[in-house]
Design a protein around this motif. Structure first.
Motif, short mmCIF file in Angstrom:
data_model
loop_
_atom_site.label_atom_id
_atom_site.label_comp_id
_atom_site.label_asym_id
_atom_site.label_seq_id
_atom_site.Cartn_x
_atom_site.Cartn_y
_atom_site.Cartn_z
N GLN A 1 0.83 -1.19 0.00
CA GLN A 1 0.00 0.00 0.00
C GLN A 1 0.86 1.25 0.00
N VAL A 2 0.24 2.34 -0.40
CA VAL A 2 0.93 3.62 -0.43
C VAL A 2 0.31 4.52 0.64
N GLN A 3 1.12 5.34 1.26
CA GLN A 3 0.65 6.29 2.27
C GLN A 3 0.31 7.62 1.59
N LEU A 4 -0.84 8.19 1.95
CA LEU A 4 -1.34 9.39 1.27
C LEU A 4 -1.62 10.49 2.28
N VAL A 5 -1.23 11.72 1.95
CA VAL A 5 -1.47 12.87 2.81
C VAL A 5 -2.02 14.01 1.96
N GLU A 6 -3.26 14.43 2.27
CA GLU A 6 -3.89 15.53 1.53
C GLU A 6 -3.58 16.87 2.18
N SER A 7 -3.64 17.92 1.37
CA SER A 7 -3.49 19.28 1.88
C SER A 7 -4.19 20.22 0.91
N GLY A 8 -4.38 21.47 1.35
CA GLY A 8 -4.92 22.48 0.47
C GLY A 8 -6.37 22.85 0.70
N GLY A 9 -7.03 22.16 1.62
CA GLY A 9 -8.42 22.50 1.91
C GLY A 9 -8.52 23.84 2.62
N GLY A 10 -9.76 24.32 2.76
CA GLY A 10 -9.97 25.57 3.45
C GLY A 10 -11.35 26.12 3.21
N LEU A 11 -11.52 27.38 3.57
CA LEU A 11 -12.79 28.09 3.42
C LEU A 11 -12.67 29.05 2.24
N VAL A 12 -13.64 28.99 1.35
CA VAL A 12 -13.63 29.84 0.17
C VAL A 12 -15.06 30.27 -0.15
N GLN A 13 -15.20 31.44 -0.73
CA GLN A 13 -16.53 31.91 -1.14
C GLN A 13 -16.95 31.23 -2.43
N ALA A 14 -18.25 31.16 -2.62
CA ALA A 14 -18.79 30.60 -3.85
C ALA A 14 -18.21 31.34 -5.05
N GLY A 15 -17.84 30.56 -6.07
CA GLY A 15 -17.20 31.13 -7.24
C GLY A 15 -15.69 31.14 -7.18
N GLY A 16 -15.16 30.85 -6.01
CA GLY A 16 -13.72 30.85 -5.82
C GLY A 16 -13.07 29.54 -6.24
#
Length: 122
Positions: A1-16
């Motif tokens: 198996q491969v280990q996975l780490v996500e990033s980059g999420g957050g709060l954004v306004q509609a259309g962003g």
């Protein structure tokens, strides 16, 4: 198996826009089909996008087609999800997944990241 780490999420306004990244461990990243899934509160996890081993083939859920783009950089062991024109209904925890064979079903993916929250305000 491969280990996975996500990033980059957050709060954004509609259309962003937001760009999610998923970094994978191991030297065989190019052997894996990669995908993004998401799970909104009170809903089941659903398929978002997938990309083939080389990046030459992609597929998207109808709900994100034309707005989201999946890509990968095998030299950096990373898969990306560029999300444009975001809508409140895109609010969810986004998960990166990997498997050796192509699929759009979460049951077929053996490796998962921990998820990253995306919140789109109206």
């Amino acid at each position: 198996q491969v280990q996975l780490v996500e990033s980059g999420g957050g709060l954004v306004q509609a259309g962003g826009s937001l760009r999610l990244s998923c970094a994978a461990s191991g030297r065989t990243f190019s052997s894996y089909v990669m995908a993004w899934f998401r799970q909104a509160p009170g809903k089941e996890r659903e398929f978002v996008a997938t990309i083939s081993w080389s990046g030459g083939s992609t597929a998207y859920a109808d709900s994100v087609k034309g707005r989201f783009t999946i890509s990968r950089d095998n030299a950096k062991n990373t898969v990306y999800l560029q999300m444009n024109n975001l809508k409140p209904e895109d609010t969810a925890v986004y998960y990166c997944a990997a498997d050796l064979s192509p699929s759009v079903s979460q049951r077929d993916f053996g490796s998962w990241g921990q998820g990253t929250q995306v919140t789109v305000s109206s």
